[in-house]
Design a protein around this motif. Structure first.
Motif, short mmCIF file in Angstrom:
data_model
loop_
_atom_site.label_atom_id
_atom_site.label_comp_id
_atom_site.label_asym_id
_atom_site.label_seq_id
_atom_site.Cartn_x
_atom_site.Cartn_y
_atom_site.Cartn_z
N ARG A 96 0.77 -1.16 0.05
CA ARG A 96 -0.05 0.19 0.12
C ARG A 96 0.92 1.41 -0.13
O ARG A 96 0.38 2.24 -0.53
N LYS A 97 1.89 1.19 0.68
CA LYS A 97 2.82 2.37 0.57
C LYS A 97 3.67 2.38 -0.75
O LYS A 97 4.04 3.60 -1.15
N GLU A 98 4.19 1.42 -1.37
CA GLU A 98 4.90 1.61 -2.42
C GLU A 98 4.29 1.30 -3.73
O GLU A 98 4.96 1.46 -4.66
N ASP A 99 3.11 1.14 -3.70
CA ASP A 99 2.45 0.60 -5.25
C ASP A 99 1.22 1.31 -5.02
O ASP A 99 0.29 1.16 -4.67
N ALA A 100 0.98 2.10 -6.51
CA ALA A 100 -0.20 3.16 -6.57
C ALA A 100 -1.26 2.02 -6.69
O ALA A 100 -2.72 2.64 -6.16
N LEU A 101 -1.40 0.92 -7.33
CA LEU A 101 -2.43 0.13 -7.47
C LEU A 101 -3.18 -0.24 -6.00
O LEU A 101 -4.40 -0.15 -5.71
N TYR A 102 -2.35 -0.36 -5.09
CA TYR A 102 -2.81 -0.99 -3.89
C TYR A 102 -3.19 0.33 -2.83
O TYR A 102 -4.21 0.19 -2.14
N ALA A 103 -2.47 1.32 -3.29
CA ALA A 103 -3.05 2.63 -2.53
C ALA A 103 -4.54 2.87 -2.80
O ALA A 103 -5.28 3.67 -2.06
N GLU A 104 -5.18 2.35 -3.92
CA GLU A 104 -6.47 2.92 -4.31
C GLU A 104 -7.46 1.78 -3.65
O GLU A 104 -8.81 2.09 -3.69
N ILE A 105 -6.92 0.88 -3.06
CA ILE A 105 -7.84 -0.24 -2.48
C ILE A 105 -8.63 0.20 -1.15
O ILE A 105 -7.94 0.81 -0.37
N ALA B 74 -6.69 -13.70 -4.20
CA ALA B 74 -7.84 -13.27 -5.15
C ALA B 74 -7.35 -11.65 -5.35
O ALA B 74 -7.17 -11.12 -6.54
N LEU B 75 -7.19 -11.02 -4.16
CA LEU B 75 -6.78 -9.53 -4.44
C LEU B 75 -5.48 -9.26 -5.10
O LEU B 75 -5.31 -8.58 -6.25
N VAL B 76 -4.56 -9.92 -4.69
CA VAL B 76 -3.15 -9.93 -5.24
C VAL B 76 -3.14 -10.08 -6.76
O VAL B 76 -2.59 -9.44 -7.63
N SER B 77 -3.72 -11.31 -7.00
CA SER B 77 -3.80 -11.69 -8.52
C SER B 77 -4.40 -10.77 -9.36
O SER B 77 -4.15 -10.41 -10.27
N VAL B 78 -5.80 -10.28 -8.82
CA VAL B 78 -6.65 -9.18 -9.67
C VAL B 78 -5.86 -8.05 -9.83
O VAL B 78 -5.50 -7.57 -11.09
N LEU B 79 -4.94 -7.44 -8.89
CA LEU B 79 -4.27 -6.24 -8.76
C LEU B 79 -3.11 -6.48 -9.95
O LEU B 79 -2.75 -5.69 -10.80
N GLU B 80 -2.36 -7.77 -9.94
CA GLU B 80 -1.28 -8.04 -11.01
C GLU B 80 -1.85 -8.22 -12.32
O GLU B 80 -1.30 -7.80 -13.40
N MET B 81 -2.96 -8.66 -12.43
CA MET B 81 -3.67 -8.71 -13.81
C MET B 81 -3.92 -7.40 -14.27
O MET B 81 -3.88 -7.08 -15.61
N VAL B 82 -4.63 -6.64 -13.48
CA VAL B 82 -4.88 -5.28 -13.88
C VAL B 82 -3.44 -4.70 -14.35
O VAL B 82 -3.61 -3.80 -15.40
N ARG B 83 -2.61 -4.67 -13.80
CA ARG B 83 -1.21 -4.10 -14.09
C ARG B 83 -1.03 -4.55 -15.53
O ARG B 83 -0.23 -3.74 -16.33
N GLN B 84 -1.28 -5.70 -16.03
CA GLN B 84 -0.73 -6.27 -17.24
C GLN B 84 -2.06 -6.01 -18.31
O GLN B 84 -1.89 -6.75 -19.46
#
Length: 327
Positions: free
Chosen positions: A264-273, A290-300
């Motif tokens: 959450r501190k270092e990654d903008a995708l997580y900061a929005e959750i 499920a959360l980590v996987s969907v965010l990595e898929m969103v990144r790609q």
């Protein structure tokens, strides 16, 4: 540059379960859902059949959707050939017709148990030990779970697998067995495909929607637009959550909380959750995956539209585990 016409508008990461009981399915199947303009949610409480209906309904609303499922989509090619399956879809039909549950039965009265399906209480068969160890895995399993730790392997992927014993789809019992969930996913996958979903790497992605056509003079015409309009199709890919999360003690609530706090501190995708979604992921290993996987898929997400069916004969039977960076 992102091609917005072929970029996914919704992404779903399913942390899967092969549990036979409805209560277990509702408790362990978690979905991380990202929707463009909306954000991320975490959902549970559905059986496999209910998840299929839910995905089909969402696809009707948002065809440019990508679903990642944490299970093996197939078995080693030699096993499919043994069962006279010319395509992976033939194999899914065989599994859905009842063969899958016969393989999953610990003891079969009507037919002899296939000893190649192993796991507590049955030990791994001799034919899958020693020189036969690789035979029980698909090429993609070996590539991601074993080869990277060997000389010349990818150190980053090897680090993600640190401390994890490589699993085979033939393992249907004991800790971390993937065969049960995989076999029970195949009727589910068949249902999605029959509903119009594309399944990579057996089929090309078709996320692009072409809403405009131009006449020879370069002018848009209503008639030309009608003729040339194409519809997007939702895409399904196999994923492996360990390749998304990396090395973390996911079963430990404190470790999950620490991991998410750092992200959450270092990654903008997580900061929005939202905090509510974070709490769900902290409280459940399945929700965390499920959360980590969907965010990595969103990144790609811009890459999914470019995925094409493999031309390799073995991989057309065995499948490929999608991972970040694949195009």
């Amino acid at each position: 540059m992102t091609n917005t016409r072929s970029s996914a508008e919704r992404i779903v990461a399913l942390d899967w379960s092969g549990r036979v009981d409805a209560a277990g399915q509702r408790r362990h199947i978690w979905a991380g859902v990202w929707t463009a303009g909306v954000g991320v949610t975490l959902e549970a409480g559905r059986t496999r059949d209910e998840v299929a209906e839910w995905l089909i309904e969402m696809a009707a609303e948002t065809p440019r959707m990508v679903i990642g499922i944490d299970c093996c989509f197939s078995f080693p090619a030699w096993f499919l050939r043994e069962h006279r399956c010319r395509t992976v879809f033939d194999f899914w039909e065989k599994v859905a017709a009842g063969q899958g549950e016969r393989w999953l039965a610990r003891e079969c009265e009507d037919v002899a148990r296939d000893e190649r399906f192993w796991g507590k209480p049955h030990k791994r068969p001799e034919q899958f030990c020693g020189e036969g160890y690789r035979r029980m895995m698909r090429g993609t399993d070996w590539e991601n779970k074993v080869a990277q730790s060997l000389e010349g392997g990818d150190a980053v992927r090897a680090a993600k697998m640190k401390g994890i014993t490589p699993k085979s789809p033939f393992q249907i019992g004991g800790s971390g067995s993937v065969g049960t969930g995989s076999l029970r996913a195949m009727p589910f996958l068949l249902r999605l495909r029959e509903a119009g979903f594309r399944v990579w790497p057996f089929e090309d992605a078709a996320l692009e929607t072409n809403n405009k056509s131009r006449s020879p003079a370069g002018m848009t015409t209503k008639k030309a637009t009608t003729k040339a309009k194409t519809s997007a199709s939702p895409l399904v890919v196999e994923m492996y959550t360990r390749l998304m999360t990396g090395a973390v003690a996911k079963s430990n609530a404190a470790a999950r909380k620490q991991y998410l706090a750092a992200k959450r501190k270092e990654d903008a995708l997580y900061a929005e959750i939202s905090r509510g979604v974070m709490k769900k992921a902290e409280g459940s290993e399945d929700a965390f995956d499920a959360l980590v996987s969907v965010l990595e898929m969103v990144r790609q997400r811009a890459d999914f539209g470019g995925l094409r069916a493999t031309k390799d004969g073995e991989l057309r039977l065995e499948g490929i585990t999608w991972r970040p960076g694949m195009r």
